[in-house]
Design an enzyme around this catalytic site. Structure first.
Site, short mmCIF file in Angstrom:
data_model
loop_
_atom_site.label_atom_id
_atom_site.label_comp_id
_atom_site.label_asym_id
_atom_site.label_seq_id
_atom_site.Cartn_x
_atom_site.Cartn_y
_atom_site.Cartn_z
N LYS A 281 0.84 -1.21 0.00
CA LYS A 281 0.00 0.00 0.00
C LYS A 281 0.87 1.26 0.00
O LYS A 281 0.63 2.20 -0.76
CB LYS A 281 -0.93 0.00 1.22
N GLN B 281 -4.58 -1.66 9.71
CA GLN B 281 -4.54 -2.98 9.07
C GLN B 281 -5.13 -4.04 10.00
O GLN B 281 -4.82 -4.08 11.19
CB GLN B 281 -3.09 -3.32 8.69
N ASP C 103 -10.97 2.55 3.80
CA ASP C 103 -11.32 1.12 3.69
C ASP C 103 -12.83 0.96 3.51
O ASP C 103 -13.29 -0.09 3.07
CB ASP C 103 -10.93 0.37 4.98
N1 GUN Z 1 -6.55 -6.89 6.15
C1 GUN Z 1 -6.73 -7.57 5.00
N2 GUN Z 1 -7.27 -6.77 4.06
C2 GUN Z 1 -7.44 -5.55 4.62
C3 GUN Z 1 -7.93 -4.31 4.14
O1 GUN Z 1 -8.36 -4.16 3.00
N3 GUN Z 1 -7.92 -3.28 5.03
C4 GUN Z 1 -7.48 -3.42 6.30
N4 GUN Z 1 -7.53 -2.36 7.11
N5 GUN Z 1 -7.02 -4.57 6.79
C5 GUN Z 1 -6.99 -5.63 5.94
#
Ligand code: GUN
Length: 283
Positions: free
Chosen positions: A53, A97, A120
């Site tokens: 990311k 995350q 998100d």
């Molecule tokens: N863990 C796995 N995928 C994601 C996501 O898209 N966002 C977040 N915050 N945690 C994750």
């Protein structure tokens, strides 16, 4: 005859080019879009996702901040960091995350994120906006699936879409996005007695259950658009989706491969959400 491949990697690159261009325009006006990512603990998969990311931000002209904390971080300390980033004018998107260590309540953390920065789209606020047909930040994976379906040129309105899976992060928002695009939507899940009876009626199938070979050729209507959100391993350890790709591609009209389908779109739509949050702030 066989299905045409939906190229998630190519579409992702095209969308990222547009993001980079819009990010440049904002940066030139002194308003570079910024994403903050908080990682708590040492889950190796999460570390990879987070790195990807941050790297995607750097490659497309977005500012990013990565804060990493040991698994011993308290919920109060995490909430304090969320509050600080909520108040930081250089940050337009903020995500924590998942999964979090067991002593931290993920819902409490998600609820603490400023809804304008919830890139998100996991908060109750964002879910409610989507449910109500109001503007807001959409969860990245289903948002990316919509872009993949649209890229085929298929008109979604009036089509029958079947979503397999009902998670809060993919299945449910996917169903709502398809509904908003005027599809007739069926949501199937682990307690659906005859999955094939539903999928055989579908013009569009989105498989998001996390179990390989959930959708096989005999379950697909000829010409259907098939979107595979699954990320599983086969017996040889090779990455595969929820769809029996080799079988289904003989019947479907369009299909996403795994890898190279939905996967590349998820981070791309996170960038889009961050950019849009920044544009909204800039007015
Ligand atoms: N863990 C796995 N995928 C994601 C996501 O898209 N966002 C977040 N915050 N945690 C994750």
């Amino acid at each position: 005859m066989g299905a045409q491949l939906i190229d998630g990697k190519g579409l992702s690159q095209t969308i990222r080019r547009g993001v980079a261009e819009r990010a440049r325009a904002l940066s030139a006006a002194g308003r570079q879009p910024g994403l903050a990512v908080i990682l708590v603990g040492d889950d190796p998969a999460s570390a990879v996702y987070v790195r990807n990311k941050v790297q995607a931000c750097a490659e497309n002209g977005l500012h990013s901040v990565l804060e990493t904390y040991p698994a011993s971080l308290s919920q109060a300390e995490l909430l304090a960091r969320v509050a600080a980033l909520n108040a930081d004018p250089r940050i337009h998107g903020l995500l924590v995350q998942m999964p979090l260590p067991r002593h931290i309540d993920p819902q409490a953390v998600i609820a603490a994120i400023d809804p304008r920065k919830d890139v998100d789209g996991f908060s109750v606020h964002s879910a409610g906006q989507l449910m109500s047909g109001l503007p807001g930040l959409r969860p990245a994976t289903p948002y990316g699936c919509m872009k993949l379906i649209e890229s085929t040129g298929t008109a979604i309105a009036g089509k029958h879409a079947v979503v397999i899976g009902r998670s809060n992060t993919v299945g449910k928002p996917m169903a709502l996005l398809l509904l908003q695009a005027n599809a007739t939507v069926t949501v199937c899940h682990s307690a659906t007695p005859d999955l094939a009876a539903h999928t055989r009626q579908a013009d569009i199938v989105v498989a998001a259950v996390g179990r390989r070979n959930t959708l096989t050729a005999d379950m697909v209507k000829p010409g259907a658009v098939v979107i595979d959100v699954g990320m599983n391993r086969n017996d040889l350890g090779k990455l595969c989706g929820d769809v029996d790709f080799d079988g289904v591609r003989q019947v479907a009209g369009w299909i996403t491969p795994v890898p190279g389908g939905v996967g590349p779109m998820t981070i791309t739509m996170l960038l889009v959400n961050t950019l849009e949050a920044a544009e909204r702030t800039a007015g």
